[in-house]
Write an enzyme that holds these catalytic residues in place. Structure first.
Site, PDB file in Angstrom:
ATOM      1  CB  CYS A   1      -0.888   0.111   1.324  1.00 36.15           C
ATOM      2  SG  CYS A   1      -1.896  -1.358   1.513  1.00 36.15           S
TER       3      CYS A   1
ATOM      4  NE  ARG B   1       4.402   1.736  -1.091  1.00 34.27           N
ATOM      5  CZ  ARG B   1       5.534   1.915  -0.012  1.00 34.27           C
ATOM      6  NH1 ARG B   1       6.552   2.810  -0.180  1.00 34.27           N
ATOM      7  NH2 ARG B   1       5.141   1.550   1.175  1.00 34.27           N
TER       8      ARG B   1
ATOM      9  CD1 TRP C   1      -0.380  -5.852  -3.388  1.00 37.07           C
ATOM     10  CD2 TRP C   1      -0.346  -6.627  -1.283  1.00 37.07           C
ATOM     11  NE1 TRP C   1       0.064  -7.213  -3.356  1.00 37.07           N
ATOM     12  CE2 TRP C   1       0.006  -7.833  -2.204  1.00 37.07           C
ATOM     13  CE3 TRP C   1      -0.259  -6.755   0.115  1.00 37.07           C
ATOM     14  CZ2 TRP C   1       0.476  -8.989  -1.659  1.00 37.07           C
ATOM     15  CZ3 TRP C   1       0.054  -8.132   0.736  1.00 37.07           C
ATOM     16  CH2 TRP C   1       0.344  -9.173  -0.325  1.00 37.07           C
TER      17      TRP C   1
ATOM     18  CG  ASN D   1       0.501   2.093   3.726  1.00 34.51           C
ATOM     19  OD1 ASN D   1      -0.611   2.023   3.385  1.00 34.51           O
ATOM     20  ND2 ASN D   1       1.733   2.491   3.360  1.00 34.51           N
ATOM     21  N   GLY D   2      -0.276  -1.718   6.266  1.00 37.22           N
ATOM     22  CA  GLY D   2      -0.004  -2.567   7.354  1.00 37.22           C
ATOM     23  C   GLY D   2      -1.287  -3.394   7.606  1.00 37.22           C
TER      24      GLY D   2
ATOM     25  CD  GLU E   1      16.379 -13.928  -8.703  1.00 37.26           C
ATOM     26  OE1 GLU E   1      15.875 -14.337  -7.580  1.00 37.26           O
ATOM     27  OE2 GLU E   1      16.160 -12.967  -9.035  1.00 37.26           O
TER      28      GLU E   1
ATOM     29  CE  LYS F   1      12.937 -11.916 -10.386  1.00 31.01           C
ATOM     30  NZ  LYS F   1      13.678 -11.721  -9.222  1.00 31.01           N
TER      31      LYS F   1
ATOM     32  CD  GLU G   1       9.210 -12.333  -8.281  1.00 33.38           C
ATOM     33  OE1 GLU G   1      10.204 -12.312  -8.815  1.00 33.38           O
ATOM     34  OE2 GLU G   1       8.880 -11.415  -7.338  1.00 33.38           O
TER      35      GLU G   1
ATOM     36  CG  HIS H   1      18.742 -37.221  -2.926  1.00 32.31           C
ATOM     37  ND1 HIS H   1      19.210 -38.537  -2.562  1.00 32.31           N
ATOM     38  CD2 HIS H   1      20.086 -36.503  -3.281  1.00 32.31           C
ATOM     39  CE1 HIS H   1      20.386 -38.499  -2.332  1.00 32.31           C
ATOM     40  NE2 HIS H   1      21.139 -37.348  -2.991  1.00 32.31           N
TER      41      HIS H   1
ATOM     42  CE  LYS I   1      11.103  -3.443  -6.777  1.00 30.61           C
ATOM     43  NZ  LYS I   1      11.614  -4.398  -7.308  1.00 30.61           N
TER      44      LYS I   1
HETATM   45  O1  M6R Z   1      12.828  -4.704  -0.856  1.00 29.49           O
HETATM   46  P1  M6R Z   1      13.497  -6.298  -0.293  1.00 29.49           P
HETATM   47  O2  M6R Z   1      14.741  -6.587  -1.381  1.00 29.49           O
HETATM   48  O3  M6R Z   1      13.762  -6.488   0.835  1.00 29.49           O
HETATM   49  O4  M6R Z   1      12.508  -7.321  -0.912  1.00 29.49           O
HETATM   50  C1  M6R Z   1      12.540  -8.676  -0.960  1.00 29.49           C
HETATM   51  C2  M6R Z   1      11.666  -9.292  -1.782  1.00 29.49           C
HETATM   52  O5  M6R Z   1      10.286  -9.093  -1.229  1.00 29.49           O
HETATM   53  C3  M6R Z   1      11.673  -9.355  -3.265  1.00 29.49           C
HETATM   54  O6  M6R Z   1      13.014  -9.726  -3.604  1.00 29.49           O
HETATM   55  C4  M6R Z   1      10.973 -10.195  -3.994  1.00 29.49           C
HETATM   56  O7  M6R Z   1      11.029 -11.445  -3.726  1.00 29.49           O
HETATM   57  C5  M6R Z   1      10.954  -9.524  -5.498  1.00 29.49           C
HETATM   58  N1  M6R Z   1       9.508  -9.827  -5.846  1.00 29.49           N
HETATM   59  C6  M6R Z   1      11.702 -10.784  -6.352  1.00 29.49           C
HETATM   60  O8  M6R Z   1      11.759 -10.413  -7.539  1.00 29.49           O
END
Ligand code: M6R
Length: 609
Positions: free
Chosen positions: A2, A27, A75, A99-100, A481, A485, A488, A504, A604
């Protein structure tokens, strides 16, 4: 996550609120709204979905002319992403954006319902509007009402609160979620970050945890959690007033992937002396790695994978035991930490709730605190003893790319620094590794030359139900990673595995329908990785091999596609192998037509746990 904006201005405020909300879009959000004080009362306009929906609502409903107001991008946490649940919420004279998460909202809501309150939304936030309104109806002033309500809330919050009938009053509060005051000329503002405030002012005060503030156009009064007046510093924010744009790219993510040679170069320039080919942290370092017996790294998501890569570097070169943990796990598992350890958190935003909580846990347990952070004015930056900035610039795409490679840059330099200080690395090795790091930007550019081939490969991956990524050693985190990606932004199920772990369990998933992306640098583990590739190929998997080896003798295993990357020192392989996996995910998502920069359900900056 948010976003909040509040303006006590001198001009009509509706579009100013929307402008700031536009800057908070990165965000992640699923609805938006504003409330504007007018002579006849407060006008509230909300819409589900993107800001364009809110803009249409404002145009279609005779634009509010008032000069004070609050705005929010939501959000969803409690209650679906509908217009009804969009902020601002109201009760009587009180309009609030939040927010929160209010953790005890159910209990509070039940009490209010028993007293006759009627709720319009499914949110936790509305309860706060009702509580403040309830206190007002018992004769409390707005500031006393807010103070009494804050003490009853559990959880994390940042609020901006507007009171109908008083267009020169805005009250803000923060606990857990960030909130900043913007100081203008005869105007004052509240914002969830400096980016939202940047077009309004560069004079900013960051509230500390537990603080709340009473704003008029001419005054700012800050109180701490004991309701005592406090003064907090005013700083000049470096947040840019320019809207960051996509340049020639279709998406922010594409732009940010392409920026990596530059931003890695900028970050490197901060931490190495290229003339001498050695790392140089200048006067920054407040501790000696000889006195550090253990390094605890905590982070979330992509930043966590950067920490996992760093573990290999610190253990191999500096002979320093490292523990890497997901911050949401670490914060609650009561890890014993010996005095004098170093806690390192990694965060692009510097606001991730779990990472911040992990940092605070480490502080309570006597650790030195260091942070690798991209946003210099963030809460994590402000609470760390040592801030090692990444110079990625604003990262707007929800899927982290350039922040990751800049994090790797700082971590690689720090590992070399630790190794030299602890006497586990000689000067020649340092020169070799720094030389390799200096070549990362050039090699990345070479990888971009092959982007159209990666696009073709991505189209073959795009139809899959599941995709597996395999890597070993320092590139095992790159496999994870790569999988993150892909899931996501394309919503394809993907998992990253240590290649040696395959038999395994995960090999049971392999059939002709499953593409397997094999990350195979020509290092000491290369032959073992190729063997694992053969195992999946023999079971019909469509293998996508990413390698810097010239010839791969795969023993007859059929490889669907090979993505070649330039041969380089294996020290820098995570920097280089992560680029094709980023591009693979990006092009698969573009081909599938998803919302690449703001994928569904994601935010974000994750400021709630
Ligand atoms: O702002 P931060 O680096 O602390 O965020 C951590 C994760 O939320 C962030 O890396 C998230 O996994 C991304 N969407 C990855 O692409």
């Amino acid at each position: 996550m948010c976003g909040i904006i509040g303006i006590l201005g001198n001009d009509p405020v509706a579009w100013r609120l929307v402008d700031s909300l536009r800057r908070l879009e990165y965000r992640g959000y699923d609805s938006a709204g504003i409330a504007v004080s007018e002579k006849a009362g407060v006008r509230r306009i909300r819409a589900q979905g993107k800001l364009s929906g809110l803009e249409s609502e404002i145009r279609n409903n005779s634009e509010p002319k008032g000069t004070s107001g609050i705005g929010h991008t939501r959000w969803a946490t409690h209650g679906g992403p509908t217009t009804r649940n969009a902020h601002p919420h109201k009760s009587g004279r009180v309009y609030i954006v939040h927010n929160g998460i209010i953790e005890n909202f159910k209990l509070l809501k039940d009490k209010l319902t028993a007293k006759g309150a009627e709720f319009q939304t499914d949110t936790d936030s509305e309860v706060v509007a009702h509580m403040i309104d309830d206190a007002l109806s018992q004769g409390a002033s707005p500031r006393d009402a807010v103070a009494s309500v804050l003490s009853k809330l559990e959880g994390a919050f940042a609020f901006a609160i507007l009171f109908a009938g008083d267009d020169d009053l805005l009250i803000g509060a923060r606990r857990g979620s960030p909130l900043a005051i913007g100081h203008g000329e005869g105007e004052n503002y509240l914002g969830s970050d400096a980016i939202a405030l940047a077009p309004l002012t560069n004079k900013v005060t960051y509230l500390e945890d537990g603080d709340w503030v009473v704003l008029t156009r001419q005054s700012v009064e800050i109180f701490n959690e004991d309701n005592q007046p406090v003064s907090r510093d005013v700083s000049f924010t470096q947040a840019t007033t320019m809207m960051v744009d996509k340049g020639r790219h279709k998406h922010f993510m594409a732009k940010e992937i392409a920026e990596q040679p530059d931003v890695v170069g900028h970050t490197l320039a901060e931490y190495v002396d290229l003339a001498e080919m050695k790392v140089d942290f200048g006067e920054r370092m407040p501790f000696d790695f000889n006195n550090i017996n253990r390094l605890t790294i905590t982070a979330c998501g992509t930043a966590f994978y950067a920490g996992q890569v760093a573990k290999y570097w610190f253990e191999k070169y500096a002979r320093l035991p490292v523990e890497v943990d997901i911050a949401s796990e670490f914060r609650y598992r009561e890890a014993p930490l010996s005095d004098g350890g170093l806690a390192l958190v990694i965060s692009q935003s510097g606001e991730t709730a779990d990472t911040l909580a992990a940092l605070r846990y480490c502080k309570q347990h006597g650790q030195h605190l260091a942070a690798v952070v991209n946003v210099p004015e963030s809460t994590i930056s402000r609470e760390s003893d040592l801030v090692l900035r990444t110079y990625a610039g604003p990262e707007i795409g929800v899927a982290s790319t350039k922040a990751f490679t800049c994090q790797l840059t700082v971590l690689a330099c720090l590992a070399i620094h630790a190794a030299r200080q602890r006497g586990t690395m000689d000067e020649a090795t340092e020169r070799r590794l720094v030389g390799a790091l200096s070549e990362v930007p050039r090699h990345m550019n070479t990888i971009f030359d092959g982007e159209s081939h990666i696009d073709q490969v991505a189209r073959q991956v795009a139809g899959a139900r599941d995709v597996m990524y395999l890597g070993r050693g320092v590139n095992f985190p790159i496999a994870m990673e790569g999988a993150l990606k892909l899931k996501e932004i394309s919503y394809i199920h993907a998992e990253g595995y240590a290649a040696g772990e395959l038999k395994h369990g995960p090999i049971a998933l392999i059939d002709e329908e499953v593409p397997v992306v094999v990350i195979a640098p020509k290092d000491e583990l290369f032959d073992k990785t190729v063997s694992n590739m053969e195992e999946v190929a023999a079971r019909g998997a469509k293998v996508v091999l990413i390698t810097d080896a010239k010839d791969v003798h795969s023993g007859g295993a059929s490889v669907l596609e090979t993505i070649n990357i330039p041969a380089a020192d294996s020290f820098i392989s995570p920097f280089l192998f992560c680029v094709p996996v980023q591009l693979l995910a990006y092009h698969a998502a573009v081909f599938m037509g998803t919302d690449v920069d703001q994928p569904r359900n994601l935010a974000k900056s994750v400021t709630v746990e």
